[in-house]
Write an enzyme that holds these catalytic residues in place. Structure first.
Site, PDB file in Angstrom:
ATOM      1  N   LYS A   4       3.408  13.601  50.070  1.00 12.18           N
ATOM      2  CA  LYS A   4       4.133  13.744  48.811  1.00 12.18           C
ATOM      3  C   LYS A   4       5.175  14.854  48.939  1.00 12.18           C
ATOM      4  O   LYS A   4       5.152  15.652  49.880  1.00 12.18           O
ATOM      5  CB  LYS A   4       3.156  14.075  47.680  1.00 12.18           C
ATOM      6  CG  LYS A   4       2.417  15.395  47.867  1.00 12.18           C
ATOM      7  CD  LYS A   4       1.445  15.658  46.739  1.00 12.18           C
ATOM      8  CE  LYS A   4       0.719  16.994  46.951  1.00 12.18           C
ATOM      9  NZ  LYS A   4      -0.173  17.317  45.822  1.00 12.18           N
ATOM     10  N   TYR A  30      25.064  41.945  46.288  1.00 13.37           N
ATOM     11  CA  TYR A  30      24.923  42.094  44.846  1.00 13.37           C
ATOM     12  C   TYR A  30      24.024  43.276  44.490  1.00 13.37           C
ATOM     13  O   TYR A  30      23.004  43.522  45.134  1.00 13.37           O
ATOM     14  CB  TYR A  30      24.322  40.826  44.234  1.00 13.37           C
ATOM     15  CG  TYR A  30      25.254  39.637  44.221  1.00 13.37           C
ATOM     16  CD1 TYR A  30      26.482  39.687  43.575  1.00 13.37           C
ATOM     17  CD2 TYR A  30      24.890  38.455  44.848  1.00 13.37           C
ATOM     18  CE1 TYR A  30      27.331  38.594  43.556  1.00 13.37           C
ATOM     19  CE2 TYR A  30      25.727  37.350  44.835  1.00 13.37           C
ATOM     20  CZ  TYR A  30      26.950  37.427  44.184  1.00 13.37           C
ATOM     21  OH  TYR A  30      27.777  36.339  44.171  1.00 13.37           O
TER      22      TYR A  30
END
Length: 420
Positions: free
Chosen positions: A76, A304
């Site tokens: 999955k 940043y």
């Protein structure tokens, strides 16, 4: 602050340039040092998926559980980021006959690509999708009588029968009847479901909440006892079903829970923090090329929020692997990667598309050199667990969220055999 190198078109060009299409296929040999050059079609960031290691893990687990037990490959979530279609083909060729998927859409994608193995959907379907499940030989989970009546109605409307495995809740408080609350009632309800037209019950399963945590073994044993009592009560009523309850950690740590089939996903990927004497091989490795190199001075700040301040003359490499590609920002200033077989630390705040590495101790590095985000480089292996140790996460989570813009190259015998 002086720029040592910057990424400009001239930095990548050869004296005798090849046509763009051909040039993209062949990385410059003089810019690839620690990692053997391969003819990748993408020269920024990529994942390498070893089908040999996947097959090895499947065979190892099959040998572990023995001939009386089947290994279901839980693929999955695009097989935890490894690519479900190519992995399913390889597993089917290796002898895998059961696969577990989360949704009917995942299963249909495999069916459309020619995968013929038995498939169990681990989550419920909408009743209106019952015909799709029947027509494509999918086994669905059965939760309770109310849900079963809707599925039965849908199956009868097309004059067909859907196969189902009872999903019971033994303590995780997720899907299924809570057999730990009222065993007798759950058994009675299951017998009513088995009598409904259009439904053929063929199996029974549950899922464990903390099977990999030794501190929770008492709870796991309680779940196993609940499951065993339920399955035995059904058999006493004449309903003998395929039993499976063990996920990856329980398959290793609790041999008594293996029953007729085990459901393994992370183990197939090579993720085994449990040990238990089982040696598995990593399936995925992720790499990127250095796009730019800068020489910074003490006091310079990076990225940043100026999250990192240089305390010494620092050489910083920029690689095209950011949080959109799968690494969590919490790894900023903490996680390490490999360059020329040496560990280098991630500095500054991770950006959406890139991150910064302190490569001061690898001064010979050049633009275009390969950074191993996790995997093997020059005999040194860096596990994805080492990256996720720097933030609340796990190695399977990291591989599962490697972004779709990171191409997957599938290798067999060291050669690329497919690309996703």
């Amino acid at each position: 602050m002086n720029s040592k190198r910057s990424c400009a078109p001239s930095s990548w060009s050869d004296p005798d340039p090849k046509p763009p299409a051909e040039q993209a296929l062949v990385p410059r040999a003089d810019t690839v040092r620690s990692v053997t050059p391969m003819k990748y079609e993408h020269d920024r960031t990529w994942a390498e998926i070893s089908l040999d290691n996947l097959d090895y893990n499947y065979r190892t687990l099959s040998d572990l559980v023995g001939p009386g037990c089947t290994v279901m490959a839980v693929i999955k979530g695009n097989f935890y980021g490894n690519g479900a279609i190519t992995a399913a083909r390889s597993l089917e060729e290796a002898g895998c006959r059961w696969m577990g998927l989360a949704t009917i859409e995942e299963a249909m994608e495999l069916r459309e690509k020619g995968i013929t193995a038995e498939m169990l959907l681990l989550g419920p379907i909408c009743p209106e999708h019952t015909k799709i499940a029947i027509d494509n030989n999918l086994t669905i989970p059965m939760l309770d009588y109310a849900y079963a009546r809707e599925i039965s109605k849908a199956a009868r409307s097309v004059g067909k029968t859907v196969r189902a495995h009872m999903k019971v809740d033994t303590g995780m408080c997720r899907y299924g009847m809570m057999v730990s609350k009222n065993l007798a009632q759950c058994v009675d309800e299951t017998m009513q479901i088995a009598a409904l037209p259009g439904i053929e019950l063929t199996g029974v399963f549950t899922h464990f909440a903390s099977g990999g945590d030794p501190a929770e073994d008492a709870f796991t044993m309680g779940q196993l006892a609940n499951y065993r009592a339920y399955a035995e009560a059904l058999e006493a009523r004449g309903l003998k079903l395929l039993r499976h309850c063990a996920n990856s950690p329980v398959s290793l740590r609790f041999p008594e829970a293996r029953y007729d089939m085990v459901r393994v996903g992370t183990l197939l990927c090579g993720f085994n923090p449990f040990g238990c004497g089982v040696e598995l091989k990593p399936v995925m490795q992720v790499r990127a090329r250095i796009l730019s190199i800068k020489q910074l001075d003490p006091g310079d700040t990076i990225g940043y929020n100026r999250l990192f301040t240089c305390e010494r003359p620092t050489i910083v490499a920029i690689i095209p692997f950011g949080f959109v590609d799968g690494i969590h920002r919490s790894a900023s200033n903490r996680a390490q990667m490999l360059l020329h077989g040496k560990r280098v630390t991630l500095v500054g705040k991770i950006c959406m598309d890139l991150c910064f590495l302190d490569i001061t101790d690898v001064p010979e590095a050049k633009i275009g050199d390969v950074v191993t985000i996790f995997g093997e480089d020059s005999g040194v292996f860096l596990s994805p667990y080492e990256i996720t140790a720097s933030y609340p996460g796990s190695a399977p989570e990291l591989s599962a969220v490697i972004g779709t813009r990171v191409p997957r190259f599938y290798l067999r015998g060291g050669k690329i055999v497919a690309r996703d």
